[in-house]
Write an enzyme that holds these catalytic residues in place. Sequence first.
Site, short mmCIF file in Angstrom:
data_model
loop_
_atom_site.label_atom_id
_atom_site.label_comp_id
_atom_site.label_asym_id
_atom_site.label_seq_id
_atom_site.Cartn_x
_atom_site.Cartn_y
_atom_site.Cartn_z
N TRP A 192 0.82 -1.23 0.00
CA TRP A 192 0.00 0.00 0.00
C TRP A 192 0.84 1.27 0.00
CZ3 TRP A 192 1.77 2.73 3.99
CH2 TRP A 192 2.28 2.04 5.10
N ASN A 193 2.14 1.16 0.30
CA ASN A 193 2.86 2.42 0.56
C ASN A 193 3.27 3.17 -0.70
OD1 ASN A 193 4.76 0.46 -0.07
ND2 ASN A 193 6.31 1.29 1.31
N LYS B 122 -2.65 -8.63 -7.64
CA LYS B 122 -3.48 -8.37 -6.46
C LYS B 122 -2.86 -7.21 -5.70
CE LYS B 122 -3.28 -9.27 -2.40
NZ LYS B 122 -3.81 -7.94 -1.85
N PRO B 123 -3.48 -6.05 -5.72
CA PRO B 123 -2.95 -4.89 -5.01
C PRO B 123 -3.28 -4.98 -3.53
CG PRO B 123 -4.99 -4.27 -6.07
CD PRO B 123 -4.72 -5.70 -6.45
N ALA B 124 -2.67 -4.13 -2.73
CA ALA B 124 -2.99 -4.06 -1.31
C ALA B 124 -4.44 -3.61 -1.13
CB ALA B 124 -2.05 -3.10 -0.59
N SER B 125 -5.12 -4.20 -0.17
CA SER B 125 -6.54 -3.87 0.03
C SER B 125 -6.75 -2.44 0.49
CB SER B 125 -7.14 -4.84 1.06
OG SER B 125 -7.05 -6.17 0.56
N GLY C 246 6.53 -6.41 -0.30
CA GLY C 246 5.82 -6.29 0.96
C GLY C 246 6.71 -6.72 2.10
N GLU D 143 10.70 -8.34 -2.99
CA GLU D 143 11.15 -7.03 -2.53
C GLU D 143 10.56 -6.84 -1.14
OE1 GLU D 143 13.55 -5.63 -5.71
OE2 GLU D 143 13.19 -4.96 -3.66
N CYS E 116 10.31 1.28 2.39
CA CYS E 116 11.21 0.17 2.75
C CYS E 116 12.65 0.62 2.78
CB CYS E 116 11.04 -0.98 1.79
SG CYS E 116 11.44 -0.53 0.10
N GLU F 11 11.69 -2.62 11.90
CA GLU F 11 11.37 -1.62 10.87
C GLU F 11 10.27 -0.72 11.43
OE1 GLU F 11 9.48 -3.16 7.33
OE2 GLU F 11 10.74 -1.85 6.11
N1 NAI Z 1 11.54 -3.92 -0.83
C1 NAI Z 1 10.64 -3.10 -1.33
O1 NAI Z 1 10.76 -2.61 -2.47
C2 NAI Z 1 9.44 -2.75 -0.52
C3 NAI Z 1 9.15 -3.38 0.68
N2 NAI Z 1 8.00 -3.03 1.38
C4 NAI Z 1 7.75 -3.65 2.68
O2 NAI Z 1 6.34 -3.97 2.81
C5 NAI Z 1 5.94 -3.77 4.16
C6 NAI Z 1 4.81 -2.79 4.22
O3 NAI Z 1 3.88 -3.05 3.20
P1 NAI Z 1 2.58 -3.87 3.55
O4 NAI Z 1 1.63 -3.75 2.43
O5 NAI Z 1 2.10 -3.55 4.92
O6 NAI Z 1 3.16 -5.37 3.59
P2 NAI Z 1 2.32 -6.73 3.68
O7 NAI Z 1 3.33 -7.79 3.52
O8 NAI Z 1 1.43 -6.75 4.85
O9 NAI Z 1 1.36 -6.70 2.39
C7 NAI Z 1 1.92 -6.64 1.11
C8 NAI Z 1 0.95 -7.29 0.15
O10 NAI Z 1 0.79 -8.66 0.51
C9 NAI Z 1 -0.57 -8.96 0.73
N3 NAI Z 1 -0.64 -10.00 1.75
C10 NAI Z 1 -0.79 -9.87 3.08
N4 NAI Z 1 -0.78 -11.06 3.68
C11 NAI Z 1 -0.64 -11.99 2.70
C12 NAI Z 1 -0.58 -13.42 2.65
N5 NAI Z 1 -0.64 -14.16 3.76
N6 NAI Z 1 -0.40 -14.03 1.45
C13 NAI Z 1 -0.33 -13.29 0.32
N7 NAI Z 1 -0.38 -11.95 0.29
C14 NAI Z 1 -0.55 -11.31 1.46
C15 NAI Z 1 -1.20 -7.66 1.12
O11 NAI Z 1 -2.58 -7.67 0.84
C16 NAI Z 1 -0.46 -6.69 0.20
O12 NAI Z 1 -1.03 -6.72 -1.08
C17 NAI Z 1 7.15 -3.24 4.87
O13 NAI Z 1 7.83 -4.29 5.49
C18 NAI Z 1 8.01 -2.67 3.77
O14 NAI Z 1 9.36 -2.65 4.11
C19 NAI Z 1 7.13 -2.09 0.93
C20 NAI Z 1 7.42 -1.46 -0.28
C21 NAI Z 1 8.60 -1.70 -1.06
O1 LIG Z 2 9.93 1.73 -0.19
C1 LIG Z 2 9.17 1.48 -1.10
O2 LIG Z 2 8.07 1.07 -0.94
C2 LIG Z 2 9.61 1.88 -2.46
O3 LIG Z 2 10.48 0.94 -2.99
C3 LIG Z 2 10.17 3.23 -2.28
S1 LIG Z 2 11.13 3.84 -3.53
O4 LIG Z 2 11.26 2.84 -4.61
O5 LIG Z 2 10.44 5.06 -4.00
O6 LIG Z 2 12.41 4.12 -2.90
#
Ligand code: NAI
Ligand SMILES: O=C(O)[C@H](O)CS(=O)(=O)O
Length: 485
Positions: free
Chosen positions: A158-159, A182-185, A236, A258, A292, A389
């Site tokens: 979602w971020n 499937k996007p974030a809800s 995520g 990621e 992230c 985090e």
């Molecule tokens: N490395 C990167 O580029 C990025 C990493 N993140 C990380 O994501 C986290 C924050 O984003 P959130 O959306 O809260 O993460 P999240 O992991 O809770 O959700 C991400 C996605 O996964 C789905 N999801 C949730 N539970 C699931 C399951 N059991 N099985 C399959 N899909 C599921 C959610 O609906 C959403 O679409 C932080 O840890 C952040 O660091 C966020 C953006 C970029």
């Molecule tokens: O942190 C995230 O969710 C994104 O990857 C941020 S960025 O790509 O704009 O640094």
Amino acid sequence: MIPGLKDPGLFRTQAFIDGTWTDGAPDTRISVSDPATGGGIALVASVSVAQAAQALDSAAAAWSAWRAQTAKARADVLLDWYRLVLEAREDLALILTSEQGKPLAEALAEIDYGASYIRWFAEEARRINGAILPGHRSDVLLSVRKEPIGVVAAITPWNFPNAMITRKVAPALAAGCPVVLKPASATPLSALALAELARRAGVPAGVFSVVPSRDSATIGTLFATSGVVRKLTFTGSTEVGRLLLAQAAGTIKKCSMELGGNAPVLVFDDADIPTAVQGVLAAKFRNAGQTCVCANRIYVQSGIYTAFAAALSDAVKGLTVGDGRQAGIAIGPLIDEAAARKVETLLADAVGQGARIAVGGQRAGAGGTFFQPTVVAEVTAAMRLVQEEIFGPVAPLVRFATVEEAIALANASDHGLAGYLFSQSPATIERITNAVEVGMLGINTGAISTEVAPFGGVKQSGLGREGAQLGMEDYLETKYVCQQF
Ligand SMILES: NC(=O)C1=CN([C@@H]2O[C@H](COP(=O)(O)OP(=O)(O)OC[C@H]3O[C@@H](n4cnc5c(N)ncnc54)[C@H](O)[C@@H]3O)[C@@H](O)[C@H]2O)C=CC1
Ligand SMILES: O=C(O)[C@H](O)CS(=O)(=O)O
């Protein structure tokens, strides 16, 4: 509805499956709310597993025609999508801020950033080259070809509800792969608007579907275990990424992950303080700290600690908190109440162990999930602020004495996504660059993200890279051909 949209046709609340807007499962919808006001802005379709499976089947059916398109033809469709996204950037930014909360200026920047991935991979589509190899015998011709991997299932957070999608969908389509997303809800509207623009750009039915769902776990299991899906790409949390990898093991599915971060910042005695302050502001407070690659642990050498802490505190006091649609707002709301509570819990843990709140530390304004930009001094490695985090606008400052100690502290994490270093010593810069365990390093800057560079982490921050030329590889398979004359 979202007031102020120039093109109401971008406000979509149905699922997009096989080129058709469709209702989801009966009596099940996703309630999308505005994090700044808490008010509801949309009720979005939540698909059934059967509908998600239908989207996968339609992708499989569309694959052969899409892969048979020339690279130029796919590139042209992507360039049309890119043009339409930029033409709609203000509407897309308003939709994004309404469902996610970031300031409009940041939302506009995200739309441009997301569009840059579409343009980049439109260009890369025509550079997917193979090779002719020097043979091991005189009577054979050896060649290596790059081919589209197949149906791609994508799950996004979602971020960054626009850029995290184009960072996956653009290379997949460029490679000749269909995608089911499937996007974030919390933020489905940005994804659905992108699907509408992709449809207008001529992306064929089945090649790009969007299946919002309240039941992320069930849809995720379908994606991870389906024999139709050749590639799973996830952005995520590390916890969910770990689960998906385990589920995907049964079909030996190719995965890109990621995941979470815990970025260290190292500020050395010889750093230029204004540069370091500006870098930390950029790396810490973008998206209210909900990225992230956010600066999560700020290590400051003892000789500069007091001066840097004072300069950073003064700068943070100038960050305005409020509704992202208002002019001049730097810090919008956190995504939800749970996120705000987590920040409060981490701060209480730190203060309980002797940390000192230098700036902020409280919810901002009357109610809601707004949180003051915060600087915490005298933080130690024993505190959860350092170990976890934060995903909020909190800058923990930790003292260190030597370069060796800084390296040990920076690497004391299971995560290794981004890191930042502020120093004017070439020797220190080289030493840290070689020793720090991250996938991306900012030196005297806090702004590192771009489509031209490979984005990704090491250790438990993920697998694979997105963007750059490397980002195309994740959607390709390599075929070696040995032809006997
Ligand atoms: N490395 C990167 O580029 C990025 C990493 N993140 C990380 O994501 C986290 C924050 O984003 P959130 O959306 O809260 O993460 P999240 O992991 O809770 O959700 C991400 C996605 O996964 C789905 N999801 C949730 N539970 C699931 C399951 N059991 N099985 C399959 N899909 C599921 C959610 O609906 C959403 O679409 C932080 O840890 C952040 O660091 C966020 C953006 C970029
Ligand atoms: O942190 C995230 O969710 C994104 O990857 C941020 S960025 O790509 O704009 O640094």
